[in-house]
Design a protein around this motif. Structure first.
Motif, PDB file in Angstrom:
ATOM      1  N   ASN A 283     -68.430  35.892 -94.065  1.00  0.00           N
ATOM      2  CA  ASN A 283     -67.299  35.262 -94.743  1.00  0.00           C
ATOM      3  C   ASN A 283     -67.105  35.776 -96.171  1.00  0.00           C
TER       4      ASN A 283
ATOM      5  N   LYS B 155     -64.926  27.528 -79.440  1.00  0.00           N
ATOM      6  CA  LYS B 155     -63.973  28.569 -79.836  1.00  0.00           C
ATOM      7  C   LYS B 155     -63.006  28.942 -78.707  1.00  0.00           C
TER       8      LYS B 155
ATOM      9  N   HIS C 292     -60.596  38.902 -86.603  1.00  0.00           N
ATOM     10  CA  HIS C 292     -59.480  37.982 -86.874  1.00  0.00           C
ATOM     11  C   HIS C 292     -59.662  37.173 -88.158  1.00  0.00           C
ATOM     12  N   GLN C 293     -60.323  37.761 -89.157  1.00  0.00           N
ATOM     13  CA  GLN C 293     -60.408  37.079 -90.440  1.00  0.00           C
ATOM     14  C   GLN C 293     -60.514  38.105 -91.566  1.00  0.00           C
TER      15      GLN C 293
ATOM     16  N   ARG D 172     -59.333  28.331 -79.773  1.00  0.00           N
ATOM     17  CA  ARG D 172     -59.021  29.193 -80.921  1.00  0.00           C
ATOM     18  C   ARG D 172     -58.864  30.651 -80.482  1.00  0.00           C
TER      19      ARG D 172
ATOM     20  N   SER E 224     -68.946  32.688-100.062  1.00  0.00           N
ATOM     21  CA  SER E 224     -68.465  32.296 -98.725  1.00  0.00           C
ATOM     22  C   SER E 224     -68.003  30.846 -98.692  1.00  0.00           C
TER      23      SER E 224
ATOM     24  N   LYS F 220     -58.637  32.921 -91.958  1.00  0.00           N
ATOM     25  CA  LYS F 220     -59.179  32.936 -90.598  1.00  0.00           C
ATOM     26  C   LYS F 220     -58.071  32.921 -89.554  1.00  0.00           C
ATOM     27  N   ASP F 221     -58.503  33.182 -88.322  1.00  0.00           N
ATOM     28  CA  ASP F 221     -57.633  33.058 -87.141  1.00  0.00           C
ATOM     29  C   ASP F 221     -56.344  33.867 -87.294  1.00  0.00           C
TER      30      ASP F 221
ATOM     31  N   LEU G  45     -60.772  32.548 -97.758  1.00  0.00           N
ATOM     32  CA  LEU G  45     -61.152  33.125 -96.466  1.00  0.00           C
ATOM     33  C   LEU G  45     -60.020  32.864 -95.474  1.00  0.00           C
TER      34      LEU G  45
ATOM     35  N   SER H  63     -73.347  33.997 -91.238  1.00  0.00           N
ATOM     36  CA  SER H  63     -71.955  33.580 -91.456  1.00  0.00           C
ATOM     37  C   SER H  63     -71.558  33.719 -92.919  1.00  0.00           C
TER      38      SER H  63
ATOM     39  N   GLU I 212     -63.690  28.596 -99.346  1.00  0.00           N
ATOM     40  CA  GLU I 212     -62.946  28.767 -98.092  1.00  0.00           C
ATOM     41  C   GLU I 212     -61.448  28.983 -98.296  1.00  0.00           C
TER      42      GLU I 212
END
Length: 679
Positions: free
Chosen positions: A253, A570, A412-413, A573, A471, A479-480, A477, A249, A474
């Motif tokens: 990220n 998830k 999706h990020q 999401r 990473s 996301k979504d 980063l 991860s 945040e």
């Protein structure tokens, strides 16, 4: 476009079109073969006619393109083992849900799941019939048993299970993913039911696996940390199964996951090292030819050891062509080299075209080749070290232009600090890889000093720490991000138009940019209009209940998840991102939902359903309520019964039997997936 001036690029595009047609339409093997022969005959006739004419016609070119597309379709069919009568699926179709004596060979070890160790296997025999084809093997985890090894042959008695589509909308479709690898069924067994027939090495994959195991056994003597050893396996052996979720991860990220995938960067560095090592061979008679053979052989040996993934196959194919041209003193064109490598790979592995790694690899390389020179010439640093970092930055940015749309579509990020991780690691990656190769060779020969191993372990640990720190930021980063296939297409059109205006600033280029912007805006409006509205969804989640109510571009969520499960879940999401919705939390599940002219009665473990004013259209059973379903049906006369994954299996079986007898529709989310009510 100038790229289309190269004939090999046109032919490669035709092959890609043919593969996509062959996969999506499913043209029978015989028909595709006859069409190819017919088109070949027509092309031969057109060629004879064209030789006698002074005026060129378009027909010869069109027939050539049609033939190459047909070859793409035929290639797709020839690689699909289900098109041949000896595929194991024809044996299991005769007697469904029956136990078979199955003989199989372990082909590949996959990353284990929570409850099962996973393998890809080659089916050798079903009962006494020799067959072929691949399947997924799920073996119950047992800490007392050693994992199965590549090339081991086993016999077991069990039944084939179908692969299942995701039970919730917008989740990753593992069935579709496996089918693109020609895997259509799976087996579930425990190790006690396996009888080992052979442990001999039979294939290149087995030899490569034994070599990787031997290298790991040597490295374990030098006290590398588990995360360090996992990164070494990823960097040098192409195996990422042992990387922890946390480390993986972090690299994802930080925008540095490509560092762990053996790709063009790694293979290019290895080619430079090998070219230097084999340089003395050039002095021999036919030395350049011998050196080329050695280089290509070493590159492909490395590819086999690394597992022949899409990225390493692409890189080794491309650099094999570069090595041949470089040592035979032939001029090369980078676009031709890329196109030839795509063509060669797809002729042997046609469905690689759908592989995410394959797509990202080539899009990144094409973007680097086209965009990097434009960015790099903006500034020419005189200091050599600054120049290295400046060029690393331009390459990184260029690659991002190539992969951003498709990365957003799949993942999706977007890691905003991707350039920092690349600037910190990539300039040193050549040293890390060179040092690592020396460490591995010395370890295999039992000549590695502990101090050298400690230094290399420290370097890997430093790399992990840098990535982990990046990473952890945040804020940077994103996301979504909802990003569908339409966005991907229009985004690439926009990127191409921006590159064009950067190269040539004129009215035509400006017009193309403005058109691209208008199309992007129109796509955004269209997608917003297409977002689902007024849906009530009962999702599937084992041992829990999750309800989503979609209204006004939002999804209102109710669930009974505990905090740990909620942090890892998830389902909501994925649905919200896939449908461009905002999530609104509402943790309590109501007993009645009124949906315009429809109503849903929720019955939980208490089993209370005393209703007088309404007769619900749907009854939703959750948390295994103790009730008399016949009495419930007689009293409130529902039109549909739904049971989610929070209920006991024995209860669900009983409810399903009752509904069958009463001829009342029954929906079990563990079998049929999420239940959706439009209102």
């Amino acid at each position: 476009m100038q790229l289309l001036n190269f004939a090999i690029i046109k032919l490669t595009i035709c092959i890609v079109i043919g593969i996509i047609i062959g996969y999506l339409i499913g043209i029978p093997l015989d028909l595709s073969f006859y069409i190819t022969i017919f088109l070949f005959a027509l092309l031969f006739i057109a060629f004879i006619i064209a030789k006698k004419q002074f005026i060129k016609t378009i027909w010869f070119g069109l027939l050539t393109f049609a033939l190459i597309i047909s070859i793409g379709v035929l290639t797709t069919n020839l690689h699909n083992e289900r098109n041949f009568s000896n595929h194991y699926s024809y044996q299991i179709l005769e007697e469904k849900d029956s136990l078979k004596t199955i003989s199989f060979r372990i082909r590949e070890v996959l990353k284990p799941g929570n409850y099962y160790d996973k393998y890809i296997i080659d089916i050798l025999k079903i009962d006494d019939t020799s067959v072929n084809g691949k399947s997924l093997l799920n073996v119950e985890k047992d800490s007392l048993q050693l994992p199965l090894k590549v090339d081991d042959i086993f016999i077991t008695k069990t039944e084939f299970k179908n692969l299942i589509h995701p039970l919730n909308p917008n989740q990753f479709d593992y069935k579709n993913y496996l089918e693109k690898k020609y895997i259509y069924n799976q087996l579930f067994i425990n190790k006690q039911s396996l009888i080992q027939v052979s442990s001999d090495t039979h294939t290149l994959f087995g030899i490569a696996n034994n070599l990787r195991a031997h290298i790991n056994s040597k490295l374990k003597h030098y006290n590398f940390k588990p995360d360090e050893l996992a990164i070494i396996n990823a960097l040098f052996l192409g195996q990422r199964q042992d990387i922890s979720e946390e480390v993986y991860s972090s690299y994802t990220n930080a925008g540095a996951i490509h560092i762990l995938a053996v790709s063009g960067l790694h293979v290019g560095i290895i080619l430079i090292i090998l070219n230097f090592v084999f340089k003395p061979i050039e002095r021999l008679k036919n030395g350049y030819f011998l050196k080329t053979i050695l280089l290509v052989s070493m590159l492909w040996s490395f590819a086999v050891i690394a597992g022949l993934s899409a990225s390493v196959t692409r890189a080794v194919t491309m650099f094999s062509i570069v090595a041949i041209a470089m040592n035979l003193k032939r001029p090369t064109n980078v676009y031709n080299t890329l196109a030839i490598s795509i063509l060669v790979i797809l002729l042997f592995k046609p469905l690689f075209i759908f592989d995410v790694g394959f797509q990202l690899s080539y899009l990144a390389v094409f973007a680097i080749v086209i965009i990097d020179p434009l960015l790099y010439k903006l500034w020419k640093p005189k200091n050599k070290i600054i120049d290295i970092y400046w060029h690393t930055l331009t390459i990184t940015i260029a690659a991002q232009f190539g992969i951003i749309p498709i990365s957003l579509y799949y993942f999706h990020q977007f890691p905003g600090l991707f350039f920092i991780s690349n600037l910190a690691i990539i300039p040193l990656l050549g040293i890390i890889l060179g040092f690592g190769i020396i460490v591995i060779l010395l370890a295999v020969l039992n000549l590695l000093p502990q101090l050298l191993a400690d230094i290399f372990g420290y370097i890997i640990d430093w790399m992990n720490s840098v990535v982990s720190w990046i990473s952890a930021q945040e804020t940077f980063l994103f996301k979504d991000i909802s990003f569908g296939i339409l966005y991907v297409i229009v985004s690439y059109f926009l990127i191409v138009s921006l590159v064009k205006i950067f190269i040539k600033r004129n009215y035509k280029s400006l017009k193309m940019v403005l058109i691209a912007i208008l199309i992007f805006q129109a796509s955004a409006i269209f997608i917003e209009y297409q977002s689902p509205d007024n849906k009530f969804i009962i999702f599937h989640k084992s041992r829990f209940s999750i309800i989503g109510n979609v209204k006004d571009k939002k999804i209102k969520v109710a669930h009974d998840l505990d905090s740990l499960t909620q942090s890892k879940n998830k389902i909501i999401r994925d649905y919200a991102v896939g449908n461009h919705l905002n999530i609104v939390e509402d943790k309590t599940i109501q007993s009645i939902y009124l949906l315009n002219n429809k109503s849903v009665l929720v019955i939980d473990s208490l089993g209370v359903y005393n209703l007088k004013s309404i007769e619900p259209d749907y009854v939703y059973l959750r948390q295994s309520p103790k009730l008399n379903l016949n009495r419930l049906i007689d009293s409130i006369k529902p039109k549909y019964i739904i049971a989610d994954g929070s209920n006991y299996k024995s209860y669900i079986i009983n409810w399903e039997d009752i509904c069958k007898k009463r001829k009342l529709p029954f929906h079990q989310t563990s079998k049929k997936g999420a239940f959706i009510i439009d209102y």
